[in-house]
Design a protein around this motif. Structure first.
Motif, PDB file in Angstrom:
ATOM      1  N   THR A 198       0.894  -1.103  -0.315  1.00 37.40           N
ATOM      2  CA  THR A 198      -0.171   0.110   0.022  1.00 37.40           C
ATOM      3  C   THR A 198       0.849   1.489   0.362  1.00 37.40           C
ATOM      4  N   THR A 199       1.981   1.205   0.571  1.00 33.55           N
ATOM      5  CA  THR A 199       2.831   2.597   1.263  1.00 33.55           C
ATOM      6  C   THR A 199       3.708   2.886  -0.960  1.00 33.55           C
ATOM      7  N   THR A 200       3.820   1.495  -1.285  1.00 31.87           N
ATOM      8  CA  THR A 200       4.697   1.711  -2.111  1.00 31.87           C
ATOM      9  C   THR A 200       3.689   1.827  -3.521  1.00 31.87           C
ATOM     10  N   SER A 201       2.231   1.161  -2.991  1.00 33.29           N
ATOM     11  CA  SER A 201       1.773   2.310  -4.635  1.00 33.29           C
ATOM     12  C   SER A 201       1.108   3.088  -4.496  1.00 33.29           C
ATOM     13  N   THR A 202       1.724   4.337  -3.497  1.00 29.37           N
ATOM     14  CA  THR A 202       0.673   5.476  -3.579  1.00 29.37           C
ATOM     15  C   THR A 202       1.553   6.574  -2.961  1.00 29.37           C
ATOM     16  N   ALA A 203       2.584   5.775  -2.867  1.00 26.81           N
ATOM     17  CA  ALA A 203       4.663   6.345  -2.592  1.00 26.81           C
ATOM     18  C   ALA A 203       4.256   7.884  -3.862  1.00 26.81           C
ATOM     19  N   GLN A 204       4.298   7.299  -4.918  1.00 22.30           N
ATOM     20  CA  GLN A 204       4.059   8.079  -6.173  1.00 22.30           C
ATOM     21  C   GLN A 204       2.895   9.169  -6.110  1.00 22.30           C
ATOM     22  N   SER A 205       1.615   8.990  -5.543  1.00 27.94           N
ATOM     23  CA  SER A 205       0.522   9.506  -6.218  1.00 27.94           C
ATOM     24  C   SER A 205       0.926  11.151  -5.173  1.00 27.94           C
ATOM     25  N   PHE A 206       0.127  12.253  -6.373  1.00 28.53           N
ATOM     26  CA  PHE A 206      -0.138  13.508  -6.436  1.00 28.53           C
ATOM     27  C   PHE A 206      -1.388  14.082  -5.703  1.00 28.53           C
ATOM     28  N   LYS A 207      -1.708  14.649  -4.686  1.00 34.76           N
ATOM     29  CA  LYS A 207      -2.502  15.195  -4.557  1.00 34.76           C
ATOM     30  C   LYS A 207      -3.357  15.311  -5.551  1.00 34.76           C
ATOM     31  N   CYS A 208      -4.370  15.958  -5.891  1.00 38.14           N
ATOM     32  CA  CYS A 208      -4.918  16.452  -6.759  1.00 38.14           C
ATOM     33  C   CYS A 208      -6.392  16.947  -6.173  1.00 38.14           C
ATOM     34  N   SER A 209      -7.547  17.703  -6.468  1.00 38.57           N
ATOM     35  CA  SER A 209      -8.826  17.804  -5.813  1.00 38.57           C
ATOM     36  C   SER A 209      -9.267  18.730  -6.818  1.00 38.57           C
ATOM     37  N   SER A 210      -8.803  19.006  -7.396  1.00 35.64           N
ATOM     38  CA  SER A 210      -8.922  20.537  -9.138  1.00 35.64           C
ATOM     39  C   SER A 210     -10.551  19.089  -9.905  1.00 35.64           C
ATOM     40  N   PRO A 211     -11.969  19.839 -10.618  1.00 33.93           N
ATOM     41  CA  PRO A 211     -12.191  19.086 -11.204  1.00 33.93           C
ATOM     42  C   PRO A 211     -11.957  19.578 -12.497  1.00 33.93           C
ATOM     43  N   ALA A 212     -10.540  20.061 -13.199  1.00 34.74           N
ATOM     44  CA  ALA A 212     -10.967  20.068 -14.219  1.00 34.74           C
ATOM     45  C   ALA A 212      -9.455  19.381 -14.517  1.00 34.74           C
ATOM     46  N   SER A 213      -9.260  18.910 -16.397  1.00 33.16           N
ATOM     47  CA  SER A 213      -8.002  18.426 -16.445  1.00 33.16           C
ATOM     48  C   SER A 213      -7.351  19.231 -16.765  1.00 33.16           C
ATOM     49  N   CYS A 214      -5.820  18.887 -16.722  1.00 37.66           N
ATOM     50  CA  CYS A 214      -4.803  20.036 -17.623  1.00 37.66           C
ATOM     51  C   CYS A 214      -3.649  19.374 -18.066  1.00 37.66           C
ATOM     52  N   SER A 215      -2.591  20.076 -18.844  1.00 37.90           N
ATOM     53  CA  SER A 215      -1.536  19.937 -18.733  1.00 37.90           C
ATOM     54  C   SER A 215      -0.389  20.026 -17.531  1.00 37.90           C
TER      55      SER A 215
END
Length: 361
Positions: A24-41
């Motif tokens: 679980t730690t490994t799978s989430t270690a590379q995650s970035f927080k993102c709560s914006s409703p829009a997509s982006c580049s």
């Protein structure tokens, strides 16, 4: 005997819990927080294991427009697709980002085709230079057995990204793979941010939590622009030291100004590259001489006018003429009267003091 068996069973249970915790730690270690409703580049920093070319990187990451890869790395538009990239040389790669369940991932790209002798760990750590961990590929593709993937199988590689504002400002999020021996302060200085911001958006308390080969969320400041809200590229963000091609490939916007203002001009690309076949007018017709986007014209009375890019819609390019004065600054009004008033006040105090001394004596 029963007691020993129970102890072994409990030990196995603890071991399973530990492994699940590590996974679980490994799978989430590379995650970035993102709560914006829009997509982006967003951007990722890719350092290939072997020497390669820009064309191969474009294909590997499913980058739609070659010029977007050039712009992200501030390479001339004339750069050939065969341009060589050395082993371990970092290249900024643009990716489409979308938020899901408060986490940002690349929007169904890149898609990787499994080759002979590939394994999920190898794909994550070597093919994609550690930008993510292999359990994330397992989860994203619902792979039942991580040790069983087939040659020719298509895998979505969910790269980390974000679309969130930082301290109330729109930024371009960059996934930077941390090198051994790096510090938060060094990374912050290199990318034009500050240590506290890096620690905060990456959920770290201090430098000790920074790990080598970790994908770090680095917010890159973008230049301010005159693009209108009703423009199709209103969300265009160009970070410092890069450029973007927009408006049907007719306009090139760069961010390298000391005042953080987006500088746009005709792209000069071959019209066959443009989505419109031919580029429409890019002149500020309201200004004397009808200058083109990016031109500055000297006017009478030491004023000058600049023709800025303001967006596009339906094969129409919007312009925004601005006028500023280059006249020498005149002395602020009221200074002399202030000095006179001050002198009179001083004289009044002196006279009053002398009279008071005379009266008391």
């Amino acid at each position: 005997m029963g007691s020993a068996s129970a102890e072994m069973g409990f030990a196995r249970f603890l071991l399973i819990l530990l492994l699940l915790s590590l996974l679980t730690t490994t799978s989430t270690a590379q995650s970035f927080k993102c709560s914006s409703p829009a997509s982006c580049s967003a951007l990722v920093g890719y350092a290939p294991y072997n020497a390669t070319t820009l064309s191969e990187i474009q294909s590997q990451f499913n980058v739609k427009k070659f010029h977007s890869l050039l712009g992200a790395n501030n390479l001339p538009l004339s750069t050939p697709r065969t341009y060589s990239i050395k082993s371990k040389q970092t290249v900024k790669v643009p990716i489409p980002c979308i938020c899901y369940n408060n986490t940002g991932v690349s929007n169904k790209v890149p898609i990787y085709t499994v080759k002979k002798d590939d394994g999920l760990y190898f794909i994550a750590s070597t093919v994609f230079s550690g930008l993510l961990k292999y359990p994330q590929i397992v989860v994203a593709n619902k792979i039942p057995d991580k040790d069983k993937i087939d040659i020719g199988q298509k895998l979505w590689i969910p790269l980390p990204c974000s679309c969130d504002e930082v301290s109330g400002e729109k930024v371009v999020h960059y996934a930077h793979v941390v090198e051994a021996g790096s510090t938060v302060e060094e990374i912050a200085k290199r990318f034009g941010t500050d240590s506290q911001t890096l620690l905060s958006i990456n959920g770290m308390a201090n430098d000790s939590q920074l790990m080598a080969d970790q994908s770090l969320d680095v917010p890159l400041k973008a230049c301010n622009s005159s693009i209108k809200e009703n423009s199709l590229d209103y969300s265009l963000l160009v970070p410092n030291g890069s450029y973007a091609i927009t408006a049907g490939a007719c306009v090139k916007c760069s961010c390298d100004s000391p005042d953080w203002t987006l500088q746009c001009e005709p792209s000069q690309l071959n019209t066959t590259i443009s989505n419109w076949g031919a580029c429409p007018s890019m002149q500020c017709e309201e200004v004397s001489g009808s200058p083109y986007i990016g031109n500055t014209t000297s006017l009478s009375n030491c004023n000058r006018s600049t023709c800025a890019y303001a967006g596009y819609d339906n094969k129409t390019i919007f312009t925004s003429p601005t006028t500023e004065s280059t006249c020498p600054a005149s002395p602020p009004s009221g200074n002399n009267s202030s000095k006179i008033d001050s002198n009179w006040n001083f004289l009044f105090i002196c006279v009053f003091t002398l009279l008071l001394c005379f009266y008391l004596s």
